[in-house]
Design a protein around this motif. Structure first.
Motif, mmCIF file in Angstrom:
data_model
loop_
_atom_site.group_PDB
_atom_site.id
_atom_site.type_symbol
_atom_site.label_atom_id
_atom_site.label_comp_id
_atom_site.label_asym_id
_atom_site.label_seq_id
_atom_site.Cartn_x
_atom_site.Cartn_y
_atom_site.Cartn_z
ATOM 1 N N GLY A 288 0.808 -1.203 0.000
ATOM 2 C CA GLY A 288 0.000 0.000 0.000
ATOM 3 C C GLY A 288 0.843 1.255 0.000
ATOM 4 O O GLY A 288 2.041 1.226 0.299
ATOM 5 N N LEU A 289 0.234 2.371 -0.329
ATOM 6 C CA LEU A 289 0.932 3.652 -0.311
ATOM 7 C C LEU A 289 1.434 3.957 1.098
ATOM 8 O O LEU A 289 0.710 3.736 2.081
ATOM 9 C CB LEU A 289 0.000 4.777 -0.758
ATOM 10 N N PRO A 290 2.650 4.482 1.224
ATOM 11 C CA PRO A 290 3.140 4.870 2.556
ATOM 12 C C PRO A 290 2.202 5.844 3.265
ATOM 13 O O PRO A 290 2.026 5.767 4.487
ATOM 14 C CB PRO A 290 4.495 5.523 2.251
ATOM 15 N N GLU A 291 1.585 6.750 2.466
ATOM 16 C CA GLU A 291 0.664 7.712 3.068
ATOM 17 C C GLU A 291 -0.558 7.010 3.670
ATOM 18 O O GLU A 291 -1.103 7.449 4.688
ATOM 19 C CB GLU A 291 0.180 8.734 2.033
ATOM 20 N N LEU A 292 -1.022 5.942 3.026
ATOM 21 C CA LEU A 292 -2.173 5.205 3.546
ATOM 22 C C LEU A 292 -1.805 4.489 4.840
ATOM 23 O O LEU A 292 -2.551 4.540 5.829
ATOM 24 C CB LEU A 292 -2.684 4.205 2.506
ATOM 25 N N ALA B 197 -2.198 4.406 10.802
ATOM 26 C CA ALA B 197 -1.550 4.490 12.115
ATOM 27 C C ALA B 197 -2.076 5.691 12.899
ATOM 28 O O ALA B 197 -2.337 5.592 14.112
ATOM 29 C CB ALA B 197 -0.034 4.577 11.949
ATOM 30 N N ARG B 198 -2.245 6.828 12.224
ATOM 31 C CA ARG B 198 -2.780 8.018 12.899
ATOM 32 C C ARG B 198 -4.224 7.781 13.343
ATOM 33 O O ARG B 198 -4.638 8.229 14.428
ATOM 34 C CB ARG B 198 -2.697 9.241 11.975
ATOM 35 N N PHE B 199 -4.997 7.101 12.512
ATOM 36 C CA PHE B 199 -6.385 6.778 12.844
ATOM 37 C C PHE B 199 -6.434 5.916 14.112
ATOM 38 O O PHE B 199 -7.238 6.161 15.021
ATOM 39 C CB PHE B 199 -7.027 6.031 11.668
ATOM 40 N N TYR B 200 -5.572 4.910 14.184
ATOM 41 C CA TYR B 200 -5.533 4.047 15.373
ATOM 42 C C TYR B 200 -5.126 4.840 16.614
ATOM 43 O O TYR B 200 -5.639 4.593 17.715
ATOM 44 C CB TYR B 200 -4.594 2.863 15.144
ATOM 45 N N GLY C 159 3.422 3.024 10.951
ATOM 46 C CA GLY C 159 2.880 2.845 9.613
ATOM 47 C C GLY C 159 3.806 2.052 8.705
ATOM 48 O O GLY C 159 3.370 1.401 7.764
ATOM 49 N N LYS C 160 5.085 2.089 8.986
ATOM 50 C CA LYS C 160 6.061 1.392 8.141
ATOM 51 C C LYS C 160 6.072 -0.116 8.369
ATOM 52 O O LYS C 160 6.254 -0.887 7.427
ATOM 53 C CB LYS C 160 7.462 1.942 8.398
ATOM 54 N N ALA D 24 -6.259 5.125 -6.949
ATOM 55 C CA ALA D 24 -7.308 6.090 -6.616
ATOM 56 C C ALA D 24 -8.121 5.643 -5.404
ATOM 57 O O ALA D 24 -8.554 6.479 -4.600
ATOM 58 C CB ALA D 24 -8.231 6.291 -7.822
ATOM 59 N N VAL D 25 -8.327 4.352 -5.264
ATOM 60 C CA VAL D 25 -9.037 3.837 -4.097
ATOM 61 C C VAL D 25 -8.231 4.132 -2.831
ATOM 62 O O VAL D 25 -8.782 4.531 -1.801
ATOM 63 C CB VAL D 25 -9.302 2.329 -4.248
ATOM 64 N N GLN D 26 -6.919 3.947 -2.904
ATOM 65 C CA GLN D 26 -6.078 4.241 -1.743
ATOM 66 C C GLN D 26 -6.138 5.721 -1.371
ATOM 67 O O GLN D 26 -6.201 6.076 -0.191
ATOM 68 C CB GLN D 26 -4.634 3.841 -2.029
#
Length: 380
Positions: free
Chosen positions: A70-74, A79-82, A92-93, A273-275
């Motif tokens: 997945g995208l690193p940003e996703l 991780a921020r959401f959790y 996240g990594k 785009a979904v990501q």
């Protein structure tokens, strides 16, 4: 005809796959079927998420293969959401793995850790896919009882009496599907200790924690969880993105790396785009959850009335996007739901779909507009 693999002899087609064909046939014959059986959100995803998905279609590289991780940003946004929603610290990594829906994760986790002959603890009642995947991999399902008198929680004394020497995975799911039961803090400490004591991977399937639930909980916030636990989560229910097929798996690097070995051989990454849309969904404010649950609260009130009209009882404190209702004594779940479908053209789910302990219960979905639920009440 070419003979199918032996593994298919022990697995049936998914119940809803078969039943929805029947419902579609009845509709084609002019029957006005009201579908209160499926947990497929009918509400819209976050507007900004949809817009970002559309805007991302024209970005350079959008149509190329994407990273298996997945995208690193996703991953960072998950991780921020959790951190914000569950008070859980994740990297996240290394501790987040996006999935093409959390259902995919059930197969990938099982393939990563199970050998033929291994055993898996599966809740009864519980999500049917746990046992289906276990059988497909030629492992053995070992069902553990969840019962109303024990608040739909495992009996650890009974579990300790079992021969656990071959058990590799234990599936749990709280808020529980299909009953909507929540687990207390004590349970999470107990199940983690149980996993550590017997070297069992505990997998918490957690897609319903934000639906009609004031205190979302992740098993990852408890001591020693990363040693023996994984957690599946989903965008399908929380953000009405079921068809987008976006899920996530969180846990230790070692556990996720094992799953990635399977996943990277099964798909070629999630559509860019979904990501991008998923990233935006994770940024939703508190108002998103308030608004979402306001709709479900109104629908649940109506479903309760429908259940009462059908002489069923229910737990007002249950959470999630379903109402788990108890039938009057001596009635059978499948006979009852077939009768309701025949006489009132209303499709609800028999509790036996989720295991033998679902006998005597039915499940109503909250994923239909108020007008349809009111029509169902009027028919009954």
């Amino acid at each position: 005809m070419i003979e199918v693999a032996n593994r298919l002899k022990h697995v049936e087609e998914y119940y809803f796959s078969k039943k929805l064909r029947e419902v579609a046939f009845l509709q084609s014959q002019g029957k006005p079927i009201i579908n209160l059986g499926i947990g497929s959100p009918d509400l819209e995803p976050p507007f900004k998420a949809t817009m970002l998905l559309k805007d991302s279609l024209d970005e350079e590289g959008a149509n190329k293969y994407q990273s298996y991780q997945g995208l690193p940003e996703l991953r960072d946004e998950i991780a921020r959401f959790y951190k914000k929603r569950y008070k859980v610290n994740l990297s996240g990594k290394t501790e987040v793995l996006p999935l093409l829906g959390s259902k995919e994760g059930i197969m990938h986790i099982s393939m990563a850790f199970l050998n033929p002959g291994d055993e898996v603890l599966i809740p009864n009642p519980g999500y049917p896919t746990y046992s289906a995947v276990t059988k497909l991999l030629e492992a053995k399902p070992v069902f553990y009882d969840l019962k109303e008198e024990n608040h739909w929680l495992p009996d650890f004394v009974a579990l300790e009496r079992l021969d656990l020497s071959k058990v590799k995975i234990m599936w749990i799911s709280y808020p529980h599907m299909p009953t909507g039961a929540n687990a207390p803090n004590k349970f999470y400490d107990e199940v983690i200790a149980f996993g550590r004591r017997h070297n069992i991977l505990i997998v918490n399937d957690n897609p319903y924690s934000f639906i009609l639930n004031k205190k979302p909980i992740s098993i990852m916030r408890y001591n020693h969880a990363k040693e023996v636990c994984l957690e599946l989560n989903s965008f399908s229910k929380t953000f009405n993105m079921a068809g987008w097929r976006v899920g996530m798996l969180v846990g230790s690097y070692e556990h996720l790396n094992a799953v990635l070995k399977v996943k990277s051989n099964m798909d070629s990454g999630m559509f860019y785009a979904v990501q991008k849309g998923a990233i935006e969904a994770l940024k939703c404010s508190d108002m998103w959850f308030v608004s979402l649950n306001s709709v479900y609260e109104q629908r649940r009130e109506l479903i309760w009335k429908l259940a009462e009209a059908l002489n069923c009882t229910y737990d007002e404190y249950a959470t999630g996007m379903f109402v788990w209702a108890k039938l009057p004594p001596h009635l059978k779940s499948e006979e009852f739901t077939d009768l309701v479908l025949k006489e009132h053209s209303i499709f609800i789910t028999p509790g036996t779909v989720f295991g033998s302990n679902g006998e005597g219960y039915v499940r109503f979905s909250l994923c239909s507009p108020e007008e349809q639920i009111k029509e169902a009440i009027a028919r009954v």
